[in-house]
Write an enzyme that holds these catalytic residues in place. Structure first.
Site, PDB file in Angstrom:
ATOM      1  N   ALA A 121     -69.074-115.685  19.329  1.00 40.36           N
ATOM      2  CA  ALA A 121     -69.010-114.233  19.506  1.00 40.36           C
ATOM      3  C   ALA A 121     -69.870-113.548  18.448  1.00 40.36           C
ATOM      4  O   ALA A 121     -69.549-112.469  17.959  1.00 40.36           O
ATOM      5  CB  ALA A 121     -67.564-113.761  19.424  1.00 40.36           C
ATOM      6  N   ARG A 173     -56.963-138.398  -1.188  1.00 34.88           N
ATOM      7  CA  ARG A 173     -57.704-139.114  -2.241  1.00 34.88           C
ATOM      8  C   ARG A 173     -59.031-138.410  -2.517  1.00 34.88           C
ATOM      9  O   ARG A 173     -60.033-138.639  -1.845  1.00 34.88           O
ATOM     10  CB  ARG A 173     -57.947-140.552  -1.767  1.00 34.88           C
ATOM     11  CG  ARG A 173     -56.652-141.337  -1.585  1.00 34.88           C
ATOM     12  CD  ARG A 173     -56.881-142.589  -0.785  1.00 34.88           C
ATOM     13  NE  ARG A 173     -57.205-142.335   0.605  1.00 34.88           N
ATOM     14  CZ  ARG A 173     -57.564-143.269   1.482  1.00 34.88           C
ATOM     15  NH1 ARG A 173     -57.653-144.521   1.096  1.00 34.88           N
ATOM     16  NH2 ARG A 173     -57.835-142.951   2.739  1.00 34.88           N
ATOM     17  N   GLU A 210     -56.545-128.165  21.597  1.00 31.54           N
ATOM     18  CA  GLU A 210     -57.347-128.876  22.603  1.00 31.54           C
ATOM     19  C   GLU A 210     -57.617-130.328  22.196  1.00 31.54           C
ATOM     20  O   GLU A 210     -57.609-131.237  23.034  1.00 31.54           O
ATOM     21  CB  GLU A 210     -58.679-128.148  22.814  1.00 31.54           C
ATOM     22  CG  GLU A 210     -59.561-128.775  23.871  1.00 31.54           C
ATOM     23  CD  GLU A 210     -58.897-128.821  25.236  1.00 31.54           C
ATOM     24  OE1 GLU A 210     -58.602-127.754  25.790  1.00 31.54           O
ATOM     25  OE2 GLU A 210     -58.657-129.932  25.749  1.00 31.54           O
ATOM     26  N   VAL A 212     -55.105-133.840  22.899  1.00 31.00           N
ATOM     27  CA  VAL A 212     -54.970-134.682  24.097  1.00 31.00           C
ATOM     28  C   VAL A 212     -56.353-134.952  24.675  1.00 31.00           C
ATOM     29  O   VAL A 212     -57.127-134.033  24.903  1.00 31.00           O
ATOM     30  CB  VAL A 212     -54.106-133.976  25.170  1.00 31.00           C
ATOM     31  CG1 VAL A 212     -53.866-134.909  26.345  1.00 31.00           C
ATOM     32  CG2 VAL A 212     -52.798-133.493  24.594  1.00 31.00           C
ATOM     33  N   GLY A 228     -62.076-152.760  14.577  1.00 31.69           N
ATOM     34  CA  GLY A 228     -61.762-151.360  14.253  1.00 31.69           C
ATOM     35  C   GLY A 228     -61.383-150.513  15.460  1.00 31.69           C
ATOM     36  O   GLY A 228     -61.273-149.296  15.364  1.00 31.69           O
ATOM     37  N   LYS A 252     -48.730-137.248  24.036  1.00 27.62           N
ATOM     38  CA  LYS A 252     -49.718-136.491  24.820  1.00 27.62           C
ATOM     39  C   LYS A 252     -49.141-136.041  26.158  1.00 27.62           C
ATOM     40  O   LYS A 252     -49.379-134.908  26.591  1.00 27.62           O
ATOM     41  CB  LYS A 252     -50.959-137.355  25.032  1.00 27.62           C
ATOM     42  CG  LYS A 252     -51.717-137.609  23.717  1.00 27.62           C
ATOM     43  CD  LYS A 252     -52.726-138.723  23.899  1.00 27.62           C
ATOM     44  CE  LYS A 252     -53.544-138.959  22.652  1.00 27.62           C
ATOM     45  NZ  LYS A 252     -54.340-140.196  22.742  1.00 27.62           N
ATOM     46  N   GLY A 292     -62.509-140.252  18.782  1.00 27.39           N
ATOM     47  CA  GLY A 292     -63.794-140.348  18.095  1.00 27.39           C
ATOM     48  C   GLY A 292     -64.136-139.033  17.422  1.00 27.39           C
ATOM     49  O   GLY A 292     -63.735-137.962  17.891  1.00 27.39           O
TER      50      GLY A 292
HETATM   51  N1  LIG Z   1     -59.274-140.132  15.395  1.00 25.64           N
HETATM   52  C1  LIG Z   1     -59.377-139.576  16.602  1.00 25.64           C
HETATM   53  O1  LIG Z   1     -60.273-139.897  17.365  1.00 25.64           O
HETATM   54  C2  LIG Z   1     -58.393-138.519  17.031  1.00 25.64           C
HETATM   55  C3  LIG Z   1     -58.518-137.970  18.322  1.00 25.64           C
HETATM   56  C4  LIG Z   1     -57.655-136.947  18.711  1.00 25.64           C
HETATM   57  C5  LIG Z   1     -56.670-136.530  17.836  1.00 25.64           C
HETATM   58  N2  LIG Z   1     -56.557-137.107  16.599  1.00 25.64           N
HETATM   59  C6  LIG Z   1     -55.516-136.597  15.710  1.00 25.64           C
HETATM   60  O2  LIG Z   1     -56.144-135.955  14.612  1.00 25.64           O
HETATM   61  C7  LIG Z   1     -55.350-136.113  13.453  1.00 25.64           C
HETATM   62  C8  LIG Z   1     -56.183-136.789  12.372  1.00 25.64           C
HETATM   63  O3  LIG Z   1     -56.615-138.042  12.831  1.00 25.64           O
HETATM   64  P1  LIG Z   1     -57.733-138.891  12.068  1.00 25.64           P
HETATM   65  O4  LIG Z   1     -58.073-140.020  12.966  1.00 25.64           O
HETATM   66  O5  LIG Z   1     -58.795-138.009  11.579  1.00 25.64           O
HETATM   67  O6  LIG Z   1     -56.858-139.462  10.856  1.00 25.64           O
HETATM   68  P2  LIG Z   1     -57.379-140.116   9.511  1.00 25.64           P
HETATM   69  O7  LIG Z   1     -58.771-140.596   9.653  1.00 25.64           O
HETATM   70  O8  LIG Z   1     -56.333-141.062   9.067  1.00 25.64           O
HETATM   71  O9  LIG Z   1     -57.409-138.876   8.502  1.00 25.64           O
HETATM   72  C9  LIG Z   1     -56.249-138.276   8.018  1.00 25.64           C
HETATM   73  C10 LIG Z   1     -56.621-137.370   6.858  1.00 25.64           C
HETATM   74  O10 LIG Z   1     -55.438-136.757   6.375  1.00 25.64           O
HETATM   75  C11 LIG Z   1     -55.447-136.828   4.973  1.00 25.64           C
HETATM   76  N3  LIG Z   1     -54.101-136.833   4.428  1.00 25.64           N
HETATM   77  C12 LIG Z   1     -53.136-137.774   4.581  1.00 25.64           C
HETATM   78  N4  LIG Z   1     -52.038-137.418   3.895  1.00 25.64           N
HETATM   79  C13 LIG Z   1     -52.342-136.246   3.302  1.00 25.64           C
HETATM   80  C14 LIG Z   1     -51.640-135.387   2.435  1.00 25.64           C
HETATM   81  N5  LIG Z   1     -50.396-135.661   2.050  1.00 25.64           N
HETATM   82  N6  LIG Z   1     -52.249-134.242   2.000  1.00 25.64           N
HETATM   83  C15 LIG Z   1     -53.512-133.945   2.385  1.00 25.64           C
HETATM   84  N7  LIG Z   1     -54.228-134.746   3.207  1.00 25.64           N
HETATM   85  C16 LIG Z   1     -53.647-135.870   3.642  1.00 25.64           C
HETATM   86  C17 LIG Z   1     -56.164-138.122   4.627  1.00 25.64           C
HETATM   87  O11 LIG Z   1     -56.655-138.024   3.304  1.00 25.64           O
HETATM   88  P3  LIG Z   1     -57.535-139.209   2.628  1.00 25.64           P
HETATM   89  O12 LIG Z   1     -58.771-139.309   3.445  1.00 25.64           O
HETATM   90  O13 LIG Z   1     -57.803-138.702   1.273  1.00 25.64           O
HETATM   91  O14 LIG Z   1     -56.661-140.428   2.706  1.00 25.64           O
HETATM   92  C18 LIG Z   1     -57.258-138.121   5.692  1.00 25.64           C
HETATM   93  O15 LIG Z   1     -58.382-137.397   5.231  1.00 25.64           O
HETATM   94  C19 LIG Z   1     -54.114-136.905  13.878  1.00 25.64           C
HETATM   95  O16 LIG Z   1     -53.107-136.010  14.245  1.00 25.64           O
HETATM   96  C20 LIG Z   1     -54.614-137.643  15.110  1.00 25.64           C
HETATM   97  O17 LIG Z   1     -53.568-137.979  15.988  1.00 25.64           O
HETATM   98  C21 LIG Z   1     -57.397-138.096  16.178  1.00 25.64           C
END
Ligand SMILES: NC(=O)c1ccc[n+]([C@@H]2O[C@H](COP(=O)([O-])OP(=O)(O)OC[C@H]3O[C@@H](n4cnc5c(N)ncnc54)[C@H](OP(=O)(O)O)[C@@H]3O)[C@@H](O)[C@H]2O)c1
Length: 431
Positions: free
Chosen positions: A35, A48, A132, A135, A190, A208, A305
């Site tokens: 916008a 971390r 969005e 899911v 992975g 979901k 991803g």
């Molecule tokens: N990965 C996907 O493709 C995907 C797709 C759709 C939805 N999601 C959703 O998106 C969300 C994140 O997923 P992700 O895959 O990105 O997870 P991730 O890679 O494990 O990242 C999680 C992040 O949260 C941070 N964190 C954990 N505990 C914390 C705390 N106490 N205070 C502040 N930060 C904290 C971690 O910090 P550090 O890095 O410092 O450890 C990390 O940066 C989840 O709800 C997941 O279900 C993920």
């Protein structure tokens, strides 16, 4: 003279896969300004601080405490991508809403469990709560159901909502390897988490479908009411026999309106080979929707991803920028009722039943007799040659029958002396 609007300032809670995806997206898309107003990240929070990451977080103010980030006067919106139904993710989202800041989240667990309460809070504060990315990653299932289909009566949503499970089942079929071997490979590469329970146990898909069911039916999500069975018990022999009968086994998450309530469940199910859901292989996600007016819709795409998920977060930021407003779950929080996931008394299904029997006369007659006594009729039947164990695999599919009757017949069959182990029962998806 038009006044330049200041950029929308994002506080990014979570700098993992999705968080870094958003950092990269904004760096690569300086013209993203739906916008006429651009988006900048001002503060970030992670666990971390010293961890080496793919993106440089140097330009942003670091917060050890995501709640402090949520309350910071230097952010206009909180993007929560930490994850988890409880703990800091929930506290940060609540703090942002209380501070009248919009929230964009990818956190399905949080919303599936606390969605109703958070929707009430967001509505009371008059701020959007958008999800969005929660899911199907970048595939816009939430907007389609919440906005595009709001004028229809959706009767069913059924889909493949967990890429890890879909990858494992596809790979078992392709490679002929067992569930355990494919899972170990997926972990090594992975594609699966070190602790895979949330995925393979069906809980992620359960979060979901609780959300999709809520927005499809204008209800509040009710994760506790979702019936969940994962893929751990799917054996290669079932995949092969199902294929011989013209089906593929998928982990299907579905929410279906039924007389007297709704069924919301996740379980392995047989899908006809020529159905689009059967053809979504690998880590793809796919969704089949049925509406009373629009008929059938099929959607397929990336479910996870960094790139796809960041694009979904960006789509929500675009809604904030353009001022598009919708109730969190399709209608106002005060009108939401939990999606009734009570087992409706007379639920029916067609089923696949595979058993290992001792090679002796009369077994098949005893099996068909047990089914007939339960008033379950057989649609197709296959017998394979005896395995090394000396046991003979037999598999049959039933016509649609009461689920209770099928369960009763399975109990009777399991008790037969000639049947070596509890028969494997997998429903045939109603799609
Ligand atoms: N990965 C996907 O493709 C995907 C797709 C759709 C939805 N999601 C959703 O998106 C969300 C994140 O997923 P992700 O895959 O990105 O997870 P991730 O890679 O494990 O990242 C999680 C992040 O949260 C941070 N964190 C954990 N505990 C914390 C705390 N106490 N205070 C502040 N930060 C904290 C971690 O910090 P550090 O890095 O410092 O450890 C990390 O940066 C989840 O709800 C997941 O279900 C993920």
């Amino acid at each position: 003279m038009t006044r330049l609007q200041p950029p929308l300032r994002v506080g990014l809670a979570g700098v993992g896969v999705v968080g870094q995806g958003l950092v990269k997206f904004l760096a690569a898309s300086p013209d993203f300004a739906p916008a006429g107003r651009t988006v900048v990240i001002t503060g970030v929070s992670g666990r971390r601080r010293d961890l080496k990451r793919d993106v440089d977080l140097g330009p942003y103010t670091w917060f050890d405490d995501a709640v402090a980030l949520a309350k910071s006067p230097d952010i206009d919106v909180l993007v929560e991508v930490i994850g988890g139904a409880e703990g800091v993710a929930r506290e940060a989202v609540e703090a942002a809403i209380q501070a009248s800041k919009p929230v964009v989240t990818a956190n399905k667990a949080l919303l599936a469990v606390h969605g109703h309460r958070l929707a009430e809070m967001a509505e009371a504060q008059g701020v959007p709560l958008l999800f969005e990315a929660a899911v199907m990653g970048g595939t816009p299932a939430v907007k389609m159901l919440r906005e595009g289909l709001v004028g229809d009566d959706v009767t069913q949503v059924a889909g493949i909502l967990n890429g890890t499970c879909n990858f494992i089942l596809s790979e078992m079929e392709r490679s002929g390897k067992s569930f355990a071997d494919v899972l170990a490979d997926a972990q090594a590469r992975g594609f699966a988490e070190a602790d895979p329970t949330t995925d393979i146990g069906g809980f992620d898909a359960g979060h979901k479908i609780a959300l999709l069911g809520a927005i499809a039916f204008g209800a509040s999500p009710n994760f506790a009411g979702v019936e969940i069975e994962g893929i751990e018990k799917v054996e290669l022999i079932d995949i092969r026999l199902a294929h011989d009968l013209g089906y593929r086994i998928k982990l299907i998450a579905e929410a279906r309106r039924e007389a007297g309530g709704a069924t919301v469940r996740v379980s392995p199910a047989l899908v006809p080979l020529d159905h689009p859901l059967a053809q979504a292989g690998g880590a793809l996600n796919a969704l089949f929707i049925e509406g009373a007016r629009i008929g059938r819709i099929f959607l397929q795409g990336a479910g996870a991803g960094a790139g796809p998920t960041a694009a979904a977060v960006a789509a929500d930021l675009a809604d904030l920028l353009t001022g598009a407003r919708r109730p969190v779950f399709q209608q106002s929080a005060a009108r939401l009722r939990p999606l009734s996931a009570e087992r409706t008394a007379n639920r029916s299904t067609a089923a696949f039943l595979r058993m290992m029997v001792k090679d002796r006369p009369g077994v098949i007659a005893a099996v068909t007799d047990a089914l007939a006594r339960a008033e379950v009729s057989i649609d197709s039947f296959l017998q394979r040659s005896a395995q090394n164990s000396g046991l003979v695999p037999i598999v049959l599919t039933t016509h649609v029958a009461s689920e209770n009757a099928i369960a009763h017949a399975v109990e009777q069959i399991a008790a037969l002396d000639a049947v070596a182990e509890t028969p494997r029962l997998i429903r045939i998806a109603k799609i």
